[in-house]
Design a protein around this motif. Structure first.
Motif, PDB file in Angstrom:
ATOM      1  N   SER A 178     118.459  71.010  46.935  1.00  0.00           N
ATOM      2  CA  SER A 178     118.401  70.463  48.282  1.00  0.00           C
ATOM      3  C   SER A 178     116.971  70.464  48.782  1.00  0.00           C
ATOM      4  O   SER A 178     116.157  71.310  48.393  1.00  0.00           O
ATOM      5  CB  SER A 178     119.274  71.288  49.229  1.00  0.00           C
ATOM      6  OG  SER A 178     119.055  70.916  50.575  1.00  0.00           O
TER       7      SER A 178
ATOM      8  N   GLY B 200     121.384  74.047  52.078  1.00  0.00           N
ATOM      9  CA  GLY B 200     122.046  74.296  50.810  1.00  0.00           C
ATOM     10  C   GLY B 200     122.738  75.638  50.775  1.00  0.00           C
ATOM     11  O   GLY B 200     123.866  75.773  50.275  1.00  0.00           O
TER      12      GLY B 200
ATOM     13  N   LEU C 276     125.458  68.868  44.513  1.00  0.00           N
ATOM     14  CA  LEU C 276     126.097  70.131  44.895  1.00  0.00           C
ATOM     15  C   LEU C 276     127.332  70.472  44.070  1.00  0.00           C
ATOM     16  O   LEU C 276     127.814  71.604  44.141  1.00  0.00           O
ATOM     17  CB  LEU C 276     126.505  70.072  46.372  1.00  0.00           C
ATOM     18  CG  LEU C 276     125.397  70.257  47.396  1.00  0.00           C
ATOM     19  CD1 LEU C 276     125.935  70.047  48.795  1.00  0.00           C
ATOM     20  CD2 LEU C 276     124.779  71.642  47.284  1.00  0.00           C
TER      21      LEU C 276
END
Length: 390
Positions: free
Chosen positions: A331, A337, A215
């Motif tokens: 994700s 996400g 991320l």
């Protein structure tokens, strides 16, 4: 990235898509962003100072983030519950705004109304996955996300059409929100799946693949984009009125143009679905940068202001659609996400609002908006997705 097993997909009918677009329009464009458009009328009715008005806007952002994080936890397994929360909070808050007779009750209603948007995005991202064939999902995600533009257009029309009768406008917003929520829940085909079909989504735990490493880049990109885009969202109308000398009716029209641009993002959905996220991110965020700079170039020219507004709405909404697609790439759950990336986006907007305001005080609107444009360009070129993602 390899996805976990998904529940059997049933193709939903057009009512689902219409309801989903309408719910995003209601929760984002009306219940949340409509506050700013109606702020002059609110300030008169409740004697709100600029400080209180700004604190309320900040408060809605904080609660939005809290709701989005709840969506991260529960939307992958309980999207219908999150949809119900999105519609009921936005509708109750809107009804509370319409009925409020004191500043305290009004402030509480504004905060409740703004929460719905935080629940809505992750819930609808998950429901789109459950109700749409794999090859159509990216396109429909972008179509649903364009609902924000339709909501901003409707908010602008209501602000111009109802004037001092703003309470009736907010009653209508509450009704629209409830109708959209009911439409989505009725059209959702995943509710008819067996428990075994849904078991992979019902574990109730956030996806383990959603790590800081995967991320880091998209979260940073979303935050930088939010920081740069805040100039137009928060200070754009003030620039046009104070620096450009345009009357409030004209600036409201510019915001309707912004909403029309956002609604037109539905036409960009096939292009977003066909091209790599690296390409679409760069193009859309650079377009936001160009529109932000154009705002400061000649704010006294209504035609240029309307054009810049429309371009900003189109590019901004398309860029947030790219974030949804990007979330699905990093994700195992697009809903989780999206919650994280949209939370980062809103936090960036909160920071950008304050920074742009400070720059305006220090050097004027022109340098502040040009700085915001540069920030967007940095986010586009320096933090685009890596690899050959489609």
């Amino acid at each position: 990235m390899k996805r976990t097993l998904q529940p059997r997909t049933r193709q939903a009918g057009p009512l689902f898509a219409v309801g989903a677009v309408a719910l995003i329009a209601a929760t984002y464009g009306l219940a949340r962003l409509g506050y700013g458009l109606f702020l002059p009328a609110f300030s008169t009715a409740f004697t709100l100072s600029p400080t209180v008005g700004g604190l309320l806007a900040s408060g809605t952002s904080v609660l939005y983030c809290a709701a989005a994080l709840a969506g991260f936890r529960y939307a992958p397994s309980r999207p219908r519950l999150m949809t119900l929360l999105a519609g009921t909070t936005a509708a109750l808050g809107s009804a509370g705004i319409a009925a409020a007779q004191s500043t305290l009750l009004f402030s509480g209603a504004v905060l409740v109304a703004g929460v719905g948007a935080g629940f809505a995005s992750p819930a609808l991202v998950e429901l789109v996955q459950r109700n749409t064939a794999d090859e159509d999902q990216k396109k429909l995600q972008s179509v649903v996300n364009s609902g924000t533009g339709f909501g901003v257009v409707t908010a602008g029309i209501l602000a111009l059409g109802f004037g001092t009768s703003w309470r009736l406008a907010w009653v209508l917003i509450a009704v629209i929100t409830l109708a959209a929520m009911i439409g989505v829940l009725r059209a959702d085909t995943s509710k008819d799946l067996s428990a075994s079909d849904r078991s992979s989504n019902d574990a109730g735990q956030p996806p383990r693949a959603l790590t800081a490493r995967t991320l880091r880049r998209p979260v940073t990109a979303a935050f930088i984009f939010g920081t740069g885009s805040a100039a137009v969202w928060v200070h754009g109308r003030t620039l046009l009125e104070n620096q450009g000398g345009l009357p409030s009716a004209v600036t409201a029209g510019a915001w309707i143009a912004l909403g029309l641009g956002g609604a037109a993002a539905v036409l960009a959905a096939p292009w977003l679905a066909r091209h790599r996220t690296r390409t679409t991110w760069r193009v859309t965020v650079l377009a936001v940068a160009a529109a932000t700079g154009a705002f400061a170039a000649a704010p006294h020219l209504a035609a240029l202001s309307f054009t810049a507004s429309a371009l900003f709405g189109l590019a901004y909404t398309s860029a947030t659609s790219v974030l949804i697609i990007w979330a699905g790439r990093v994700s195992t759950s697009s809903a989780a996400g999206t919650s994280v990336l949209f939370t980062s986006l809103v936090l960036g907007q909160s920071a950008g609002s304050a920074l742009t305001g400070a720059l305006i005080d220090a050097g004027g609107f022109g340098p502040a908006f040009l700085s915001a444009a540069v920030v967007c360009a940095v986010g586009a070129l320096g933090f685009a997705p890596r690899g050959e993602q489609r």
